[in-house]
Design a protein around this motif. Structure first.
Motif, short mmCIF file in Angstrom:
data_model
loop_
_atom_site.label_atom_id
_atom_site.label_comp_id
_atom_site.label_asym_id
_atom_site.label_seq_id
_atom_site.Cartn_x
_atom_site.Cartn_y
_atom_site.Cartn_z
N ASP A 17 -38.90 -1.59 0.73
CA ASP A 17 -38.28 -0.39 1.27
C ASP A 17 -36.88 -0.21 0.67
O ASP A 17 -36.25 -1.18 0.22
CB ASP A 17 -38.18 -0.47 2.79
CG ASP A 17 -39.56 -0.49 3.45
OD1 ASP A 17 -40.54 -0.18 2.75
OD2 ASP A 17 -39.64 -0.82 4.65
N GLU A 18 -36.36 0.99 0.71
CA GLU A 18 -35.06 1.25 0.11
C GLU A 18 -33.94 0.47 0.79
O GLU A 18 -32.91 0.18 0.17
CB GLU A 18 -34.75 2.74 0.15
CG GLU A 18 -34.65 3.33 1.56
CD GLU A 18 -34.33 4.82 1.53
OE1 GLU A 18 -34.28 5.37 0.40
OE2 GLU A 18 -34.11 5.40 2.60
N TYR B 209 -27.11 -0.30 -8.43
CA TYR B 209 -28.46 -0.70 -8.04
C TYR B 209 -28.65 -2.19 -8.33
O TYR B 209 -28.12 -2.72 -9.32
CB TYR B 209 -29.52 0.08 -8.83
CG TYR B 209 -29.59 1.54 -8.51
CD1 TYR B 209 -30.44 2.02 -7.51
CD2 TYR B 209 -28.83 2.47 -9.23
CE1 TYR B 209 -30.51 3.38 -7.22
CE2 TYR B 209 -28.89 3.82 -8.95
CZ TYR B 209 -29.74 4.27 -7.95
OH TYR B 209 -29.81 5.62 -7.67
N TYR C 63 -32.86 -1.47 -5.02
CA TYR C 63 -31.95 -1.24 -3.90
C TYR C 63 -30.72 -0.48 -4.40
O TYR C 63 -30.03 -0.94 -5.32
CB TYR C 63 -31.48 -2.56 -3.29
CG TYR C 63 -32.58 -3.43 -2.72
CD1 TYR C 63 -33.68 -2.87 -2.08
CD2 TYR C 63 -32.51 -4.82 -2.79
CE1 TYR C 63 -34.68 -3.66 -1.54
CE2 TYR C 63 -33.49 -5.63 -2.25
CZ TYR C 63 -34.58 -5.05 -1.64
OH TYR C 63 -35.57 -5.85 -1.09
N LYS C 64 -30.44 0.66 -3.81
CA LYS C 64 -29.22 1.39 -4.11
C LYS C 64 -28.13 0.90 -3.17
O LYS C 64 -28.30 0.89 -1.95
CB LYS C 64 -29.42 2.89 -3.93
CG LYS C 64 -28.21 3.72 -4.34
CD LYS C 64 -28.49 5.22 -4.23
CE LYS C 64 -27.28 6.04 -4.67
NZ LYS C 64 -27.55 7.50 -4.58
#
Length: 526
Positions: free
Chosen positions: A311-312, A454, A462-463
């Motif tokens: 997930d982000e 990132y 991941y940001k």
């Protein structure tokens, strides 16, 4: 048949992977593999023969031959013997010292005298003029000594102390034993470089005027004083050698069934509720079991079984796992709490070194004005690190360039499109070649204006809001998901892991360049 069985047994005895957990001796393993940097097989052989650190102290020539009786272990025997000869606690060291120290002899006229010791050979030493030059060039006190001698053609008492302290501090920082032959050789090299100096000032095998039995001199006295007061850094081993891993591997089937139910629930829900957080924490041991058993270089099986990592905001789950594994640590926020202080002092360290890499010098020039952003400063210092702390050879025996290490630490793309294209290309290249995709940092924008960051792997993206947070996440991915650091810039991650998280990352954490930098930082701590 018997000979084949004997070979199998011998191979098992020298394989550290076959050491039973009940027989493990952390102190002996640390001494053999970390302090002396010998082959782990030597540790396994000693364990198989029931040796501890205390027993090792009384290991004599006969016992050494008995332990390493197999012909193919001859190299191991002589490698260990060489270390024992330099180890003050060893019976072999004591015997050697007794042989090389001058003994009283009766002269023909009946008087008792002490023969000259310069004609007696000490144990061989690897100390060279180049080593002395390097120590003086990379240490602030060493530079002061060289400059003073250049101006005055001699050294006073203060600068003699500086010189002795500089050499001894090198051994202490690298956690090396300062042997008597090394001291004698350094004393000779000092008189070569500083002709007005006397070797006895720095190393005197025996003071005949007071009939001392032990050596003296500034090097000997300083080292033994420091050795008594120095404490080895209390670094932690990587998580995957911890009690939690063992507990995960020994989960009973009933507990595995219960946690499997939780895993299915987590797979079908997002990380947005208190219930999810509780379930995620409760399932940590099953997750560790999955990570430990997954042989895929990119942990694809784990990411399939636990897809919420993808997930982000999956990095928040990485935080949870890391905090569980290091819940007793009071240094989990040290990276954020001390980063500004680190940047100031590391910048001073950079300026004190003779930086020659052109790209690193160009990056540093960006910090000369007053308009640079904090992200730009962080990027510059992380990149210039490799211009000061040079990359070392990888497992494939290749020596990365400084530029390669810098790009693998943080790669800057001007646009999101460039980033997507670069990431897809790299993922495809690594997957085709079967190379592990180590966690790495990307930045979007220009060096003067970095817009976002990132952390990426073969599957994760991941940001994150800052470069420092990226450093945090990369370290946590290593010590939770067991993803490897990029080899080209391992020294950088070894420093971050050791200094900010107190986690030792294999032998790279003991690299001379890293230890010297840590010594510099610790000397400036309040």
């Amino acid at each position: 048949m018997d000979s084949k069985e004997e070979i199998i047994v011998d191979d098992m005895l020298c394989n550290p992977e076959y050491v039973d957990e009940a027989d493990e001796n952390p102190g002996l393993r640390q001494l053999i593999t970390e302090f002396w940097r010998l082959d782990p097989a030597i540790y396994a052989i000693l364990i198989a023969h029931g040796y501890t650190v205390e027993y090792l102290k009384i290991l004599d020539e006969k016992a050494l031959n008995d332990v390493f009786s197999v012909a193919k272990w001859t190299g191991h025997k002589y490698a260990l013997r060489q270390k024992l000869l330099f180890w003050e606690e060893s019976v072999l060291f004591q015997k050697t010292v007794a042989e090389i120290e001058p003994v009283e002899v009766e002269r023909s006229n009946g008087q008792v005298g002490v023969p000259e010791t310069t004609n007696r050979k000490l144990i061989p030493t690897t100390v060279t003029k180049a080593l002395l030059d390097t120590i003086l060039e990379r240490n602030e006190k060493g530079k002061i000594v060289s400059k003073y001698h250049q101006l005055h053609q001699h050294l006073d008492k203060t600068h003699r102390k500086f010189l002795a302290h500089t050499i001894v501090d090198y051994y202490i920082a690298n956690q090396l034993y300062f042997s008597l032959p090394d001291m004698a050789r350094f004393a000779e090299l000092i008189t070569d470089r500083f002709p007005a100096e006397n070797t006895i000032t720095y190393y005197n095998p025996r003071d005949s005027s007071t009939n001392k039995k032990h050596p003296s001199g500034m090097l000997y006295d300083r080292f033994h004083k420091r050795k008594k007061t120095s404490v080895l850094p209390n670094v932690r081993k990587p998580t995957f050698f911890s009690e939690q891993k063992q507990a995960a591997a020994q989960l009973p089937q009933e507990e595995i069934n219960r946690l499997d139910t939780i895993k299915v629930w987590l797979r079908n829900n997002f990380a947005t509720s208190d219930i999810f957080s509780k379930q995620w924490k409760d399932s940590i041991l099953l997750r560790l079991r999955s990570i430990h058993q997954d042989r895929d270089i990119n942990k694809i099986t784990v990411l399939t079984e636990w897809p919420r990592y993808l997930d982000e905001n999956g990095y928040l789950l990485v935080d949870v796992d890391f905090n569980f594994l290091y819940e007793k640590s009071d240094e989990q926020c040290k990276l954020f709490n001390k980063w500004e202080w680190f940047c100031t002092n590391f910048n001073e360290y950079i300026l004190s070194n003779n930086l020659r890499d052109h790209y690193s010098l160009h990056l540093l020039s960006l910090l000369e004005g007053a308009n640079f952003t904090q992200d730009t400063r962080d990027f510059v210092l992380c990149s210039v690190f490799h211009g000061v702390i040079k990359p070392v050879r990888t497992s494939a025996k290749k020596l990365p360039t400084i530029l390669q290490a810098q790009l693998d630490t943080c790669f800057v793309c001007e646009t999101q499109e460039d980033f997507a294209e670069s990431l897809d290309s790299l993922r495809e290249e690594y997957e085709t070649a079967g190379i592990p995709f180590s966690p790495r940092v990307y930045a979007i924008g220009t060096t003067n204006h970095l817009e976002c960051f990132y952390v990426v792997t073969n599957k994760l993206l991941y940001k994150l809001p800052s470069l420092v947070r990226c450093l945090d996440v990369v370290v946590k991915l290593k010590f939770t998901l067991d993803l490897q650091f990029p080899e080209s810039c391992e020294l950088f991650w070894a420093l971050i892991s050791r200094y900010f998280y107190n986690i030792e990352y294999n032998n790279k954490s003991r690299n001379t360049q890293i230890l010297q930098l840590i010594t510099h930082l610790e000397s400036h701590e309040q």
